[in-house]
Design a protein around this motif. Structure first.
Motif, PDB file in Angstrom:
ATOM      1  N   LEU A  37     108.376 104.268  72.024  1.00 33.11           N
ATOM      2  CA  LEU A  37     109.770 104.155  72.452  1.00 33.11           C
ATOM      3  C   LEU A  37     110.449 102.962  71.781  1.00 33.11           C
ATOM      4  O   LEU A  37     111.587 103.071  71.313  1.00 33.11           O
ATOM      5  CB  LEU A  37     109.861 104.029  73.973  1.00 33.11           C
ATOM      6  CG  LEU A  37     111.280 103.932  74.529  1.00 33.11           C
ATOM      7  CD1 LEU A  37     112.076 105.193  74.213  1.00 33.11           C
ATOM      8  CD2 LEU A  37     111.245 103.694  76.035  1.00 33.11           C
ATOM      9  N   ILE A  38     109.744 101.844  71.693  1.00 37.82           N
ATOM     10  CA  ILE A  38     110.304 100.672  71.004  1.00 37.82           C
ATOM     11  C   ILE A  38     110.576 101.013  69.532  1.00 37.82           C
ATOM     12  O   ILE A  38     111.621 100.672  68.988  1.00 37.82           O
ATOM     13  CB  ILE A  38     109.361  99.458  71.139  1.00 37.82           C
ATOM     14  CG1 ILE A  38     109.341  98.972  72.589  1.00 37.82           C
ATOM     15  CG2 ILE A  38     109.776  98.331  70.200  1.00 37.82           C
ATOM     16  CD1 ILE A  38     108.271  97.956  72.897  1.00 37.82           C
ATOM     17  N   GLY A  39     109.651 101.728  68.907  1.00 36.46           N
ATOM     18  CA  GLY A  39     109.857 102.155  67.523  1.00 36.46           C
ATOM     19  C   GLY A  39     111.063 103.074  67.380  1.00 36.46           C
ATOM     20  O   GLY A  39     111.835 102.956  66.420  1.00 36.46           O
TER      21      GLY A  39
ATOM     22  N   VAL B  91     113.424  93.932  67.261  1.00 38.11           N
ATOM     23  CA  VAL B  91     112.745  93.878  68.564  1.00 38.11           C
ATOM     24  C   VAL B  91     113.040  92.542  69.248  1.00 38.11           C
ATOM     25  O   VAL B  91     113.276  92.488  70.452  1.00 38.11           O
ATOM     26  CB  VAL B  91     111.217  94.106  68.405  1.00 38.11           C
ATOM     27  CG1 VAL B  91     110.483  93.816  69.700  1.00 38.11           C
ATOM     28  CG2 VAL B  91     110.942  95.531  67.955  1.00 38.11           C
ATOM     29  N   GLY B  92     113.051  91.465  68.462  1.00 37.26           N
ATOM     30  CA  GLY B  92     113.408  90.155  69.020  1.00 37.26           C
ATOM     31  C   GLY B  92     114.815  90.152  69.592  1.00 37.26           C
ATOM     32  O   GLY B  92     115.068  89.586  70.658  1.00 37.26           O
ATOM     33  N   GLY B  93     115.750  90.796  68.896  1.00 34.50           N
ATOM     34  CA  GLY B  93     117.111  90.914  69.409  1.00 34.50           C
ATOM     35  C   GLY B  93     117.154  91.693  70.710  1.00 34.50           C
ATOM     36  O   GLY B  93     117.884  91.334  71.646  1.00 34.50           O
ATOM     37  N   LEU B  94     116.373  92.757  70.781  1.00 35.75           N
ATOM     38  CA  LEU B  94     116.311  93.536  72.027  1.00 35.75           C
ATOM     39  C   LEU B  94     115.711  92.705  73.155  1.00 35.75           C
ATOM     40  O   LEU B  94     116.143  92.815  74.312  1.00 35.75           O
ATOM     41  CB  LEU B  94     115.482  94.804  71.800  1.00 35.75           C
ATOM     42  CG  LEU B  94     116.106  95.829  70.855  1.00 35.75           C
ATOM     43  CD1 LEU B  94     115.091  96.914  70.513  1.00 35.75           C
ATOM     44  CD2 LEU B  94     117.359  96.432  71.464  1.00 35.75           C
ATOM     45  N   ALA B  95     114.740  91.857  72.832  1.00 35.63           N
ATOM     46  CA  ALA B  95     114.157  90.981  73.855  1.00 35.63           C
ATOM     47  C   ALA B  95     115.200  89.996  74.376  1.00 35.63           C
ATOM     48  O   ALA B  95     115.242  89.706  75.576  1.00 35.63           O
ATOM     49  CB  ALA B  95     112.950  90.236  73.277  1.00 35.63           C
ATOM     50  N   VAL B  96     116.069  89.514  73.485  1.00 34.12           N
ATOM     51  CA  VAL B  96     117.134  88.609  73.917  1.00 34.12           C
ATOM     52  C   VAL B  96     118.084  89.322  74.877  1.00 34.12           C
ATOM     53  O   VAL B  96     118.512  88.760  75.891  1.00 34.12           O
ATOM     54  CB  VAL B  96     117.900  88.039  72.701  1.00 34.12           C
ATOM     55  CG1 VAL B  96     119.170  87.321  73.123  1.00 34.12           C
ATOM     56  CG2 VAL B  96     117.002  87.101  71.908  1.00 34.12           C
TER      57      VAL B  96
ATOM     58  N   ALA C 278     120.766  94.210  63.328  1.00 32.17           N
ATOM     59  CA  ALA C 278     120.401  95.444  62.636  1.00 32.17           C
ATOM     60  C   ALA C 278     121.113  95.542  61.289  1.00 32.17           C
ATOM     61  O   ALA C 278     120.511  95.941  60.282  1.00 32.17           O
ATOM     62  CB  ALA C 278     120.728  96.654  63.507  1.00 32.17           C
ATOM     63  N   VAL C 279     122.385  95.150  61.246  1.00 32.68           N
ATOM     64  CA  VAL C 279     123.130  95.155  59.982  1.00 32.68           C
ATOM     65  C   VAL C 279     122.479  94.187  58.992  1.00 32.68           C
ATOM     66  O   VAL C 279     122.271  94.516  57.817  1.00 32.68           O
ATOM     67  CB  VAL C 279     124.611  94.789  60.222  1.00 32.68           C
ATOM     68  CG1 VAL C 279     125.320  94.490  58.904  1.00 32.68           C
ATOM     69  CG2 VAL C 279     125.319  95.911  60.968  1.00 32.68           C
TER      70      VAL C 279
END
Length: 196
Positions: free
Chosen positions: A116-118, A158-163, A186-187
């Motif tokens: 799912l993370i992928g 993934v780090g951004g999603l963790a934030v 992502a950009v």
């Protein structure tokens, strides 16, 4: 007028960077509002990413251009959003199987969460390169390859999603603004991949 360059104002580097950061936070609010349609989140991120690409290229663009991009992206993007929710439901079933003590359940649950993370990273990478006229299936296939071939960039997303998750845990309104920072990440990851 969309697509025209804006003359640099002679701002200091610090002022320019702060302006981009502020634009990311505003874009996060726009993405959150556009995602209220539940299956519209891929189109919202695509419109947000395109807005941020325009901003960093010093091209004109604001709310009207974001809305126009969102309307264009949602035409095929809602199917990607629906598929995303189906993946979340499948992982939820896997996690429930792991909790129920079914043999092999913990392994299946862990694999489901990693997958799912992928998929989320793939979706964000696809949204980061979206342009009007692009097909979501093609974007997602290319983003899936880049997700695997560029693990460092994928880890940054993934780090951004963790934030975002930590911001939501700390104070939910912060998570809304930070969505723009995830789109910007992502950009940046996609531009880094293109130029390496």
């Amino acid at each position: 007028m969309a697509g025209t360059r804006v003359k640099a104002r002679g701002e200091s580097a610090l002022a320019e960077r702060f302006a981009v950061f502020a634009e990311c936070l505003l874009t996060g609010v726009w993405i959150a509002v556009a995602s209220l349609g539940v299956v519209t989140y891929p189109a919202a991120f695509a419109a947000g990413a395109r807005h941020l690409r325009r901003r960093t290229a010093h091209e004109r663009g604001g709310w009207r251009e974001f809305v126009a991009d969102f309307r264009t992206a949602v035409r095929g993007g809602w199917l990607a959003g629906l598929a995303g929710w189906a993946a979340v439901a499948a992982v939820w079933v896997d996690v429930q199987a792991a909790r129920a003590g079914i043999p092999g359940g913990p392994l299946v649950g862990a694999v489901g969460v990693v997958a799912l993370i992928g998929l989320v990273v793939t979706g964000l990478r696809a949204a980061a390169v979206w342009e009007p006229g692009a097909r979501w299936l093609t974007l997602l296939a290319g983003a899936g390859r880049r997700t695997v071939l560029d693990p460092a960039g994928s880890f940054l997303i993934v780090g951004g999603l963790a934030v975002v998750a930590l911001s939501a845990w700390f104070a939910a309104p912060l998570a809304i603004a930070v969505l723009g920072a995830v789109a910007a990440a992502a950009v940046a990851v996609e531009q880094r991949y293109r130029h390496r």
